[in-house]
Design a protein around this motif. Structure first.
Motif, PDB file in Angstrom:
ATOM      1  N   LYS A 191       2.389   5.978   5.543  1.00 22.00           N
ATOM      2  CA  LYS A 191       1.415   6.246   4.339  1.00 22.00           C
ATOM      3  C   LYS A 191       1.849   5.051   3.173  1.00 22.00           C
ATOM      4  N   VAL A 226       0.840  -1.315   0.170  1.00 19.45           N
ATOM      5  CA  VAL A 226      -0.030   0.017   0.151  1.00 19.45           C
ATOM      6  C   VAL A 226       0.902   1.127   0.067  1.00 19.45           C
ATOM      7  N   GLU A 264       1.018   5.617  -0.286  1.00 17.77           N
ATOM      8  CA  GLU A 264       0.463   6.962  -0.374  1.00 17.77           C
ATOM      9  C   GLU A 264      -1.076   6.816   0.188  1.00 17.77           C
ATOM     10  N   ASN A 265      -1.244   6.379   1.321  1.00 23.18           N
ATOM     11  CA  ASN A 265      -2.455   6.078   1.764  1.00 23.18           C
ATOM     12  C   ASN A 265      -2.079   5.998   3.457  1.00 23.18           C
ATOM     13  N   GLU A 266      -2.836   7.173   4.308  1.00 25.83           N
ATOM     14  CA  GLU A 266      -2.548   7.256   5.478  1.00 25.83           C
ATOM     15  C   GLU A 266      -3.682   6.793   6.367  1.00 25.83           C
ATOM     16  N   ASP A 267      -4.881   6.421   5.727  1.00 27.22           N
ATOM     17  CA  ASP A 267      -5.989   6.118   6.535  1.00 27.22           C
ATOM     18  C   ASP A 267      -5.972   5.151   7.691  1.00 27.22           C
ATOM     19  N   LYS A 301      -9.571  -0.131   7.972  1.00 18.35           N
ATOM     20  CA  LYS A 301      -9.208   1.268   6.841  1.00 18.35           C
ATOM     21  C   LYS A 301      -8.128   0.934   6.006  1.00 18.35           C
ATOM     22  N   CYS A 302      -7.411  -0.484   6.180  1.00 16.76           N
ATOM     23  CA  CYS A 302      -6.474  -0.697   5.080  1.00 16.76           C
ATOM     24  C   CYS A 302      -7.053  -1.043   3.540  1.00 16.76           C
ATOM     25  N   PRO A 303      -6.681  -0.398   2.620  1.00 19.09           N
ATOM     26  CA  PRO A 303      -7.223  -0.743   1.197  1.00 19.09           C
ATOM     27  C   PRO A 303      -6.614  -1.892   0.666  1.00 19.09           C
TER      28      PRO A 303
END
Length: 220
Positions: free
Chosen positions: A68, A47, A49-52, A114-116
């Protein structure tokens, strides 16, 4: 940088800069993840560029900032899958260090919902490995004495393996494992009943192999 040099240089890092991973490093990590998935029958996913998963969460142990990029450690729920996740996750941490990245193993201090990532009904997300460019390179964690972690052996390869094993990241830095050798046969067992102790066992096994040399022994 060799794998052993990477093990010695790697420390847990929880704070990261905004510097993005280059396309070349992403490709390198994706290739290594693909190999680990094939060898371990896993479903690890990168993953970027994703900080969710690291936002709005009260940490249980250590505070993370600006995470991220991470490797999601997913696998089919079957016999030995926790240890396998630990083993190949350790391999990826070493690879990240060789690529000039910092890292930290994370099992609780993130929001898995929230992990894509994609998961099959029979798969579990066992944790993630935060990766990126740290604001520092971290510091070495304290270690238990060798006497509490192994039955000392006179063979040089065994102690070389232990010197690498004590550098392995473990849950809450508890180092709940014990290693001993009978000739060239080595056994390892967890010393606690924590759910994540089997993941720790896999991480430690990988470190021990790099230090001792796989040609010098086999696992019981």
């Amino acid at each position: 940088m060799t794998e052993l040099e990477a093990i010695r240089a790697r420390h847990a890092v929880r704070n990261y800069t905004a510097k993005p991973l280059s396309p070349a490093i992403i490709d390198e990590l994706e290739e290594e993840i693909e190999q680990c998935n094939r060898l371990g029958q896993l479903h690890f996913q990168l993953v970027t560029e994703n900080e969710d998963a690291f936002k709005s969460l009260i940490p249980l142990f250590g505070r993370f900032k600006h995470v991220k990029n991470y490797i999601a450690l997913a696998a089919k729920k079957q016999r030995g899958f926790y240890e396998t996740c630990g083993y190949y996750g350790a391999r990826l941490m070493v690879k990240a260090q060789q690529a000039g990245l910092n890292s930290c193993w994370v099992t609780n201090t993130y929001n898995g919902k929230k992990c894509p990532v994609s998961l099959a009904p029979d798969e579990e997300l066992t944790g993630v490995i935060a990766i990126g460019y740290g604001t520092t390179d971290g510091t070495r964690h304290k270690s238990k004495s060798m006497e509490r972690l192994c039955r000392p052996c006179s063979d040089t390869w065994f102690m070389d393996g232990m010197n690498a094993a004590v550098l392995a990241p473990t849950g809450l830095n508890k180092q709940d494992f014990f290693i001993e050798a009978n000739g060239n046969t080595v056994s390892i067992r967890p010393t606690s009943h924590r759910p994540m102790s089997l993941i720790d066992t896999g991480i430690v096994k990988y470190h021990f192999e790099i230090g001792a040399g796989r040609e010098n022994f086999h696992w019981k």
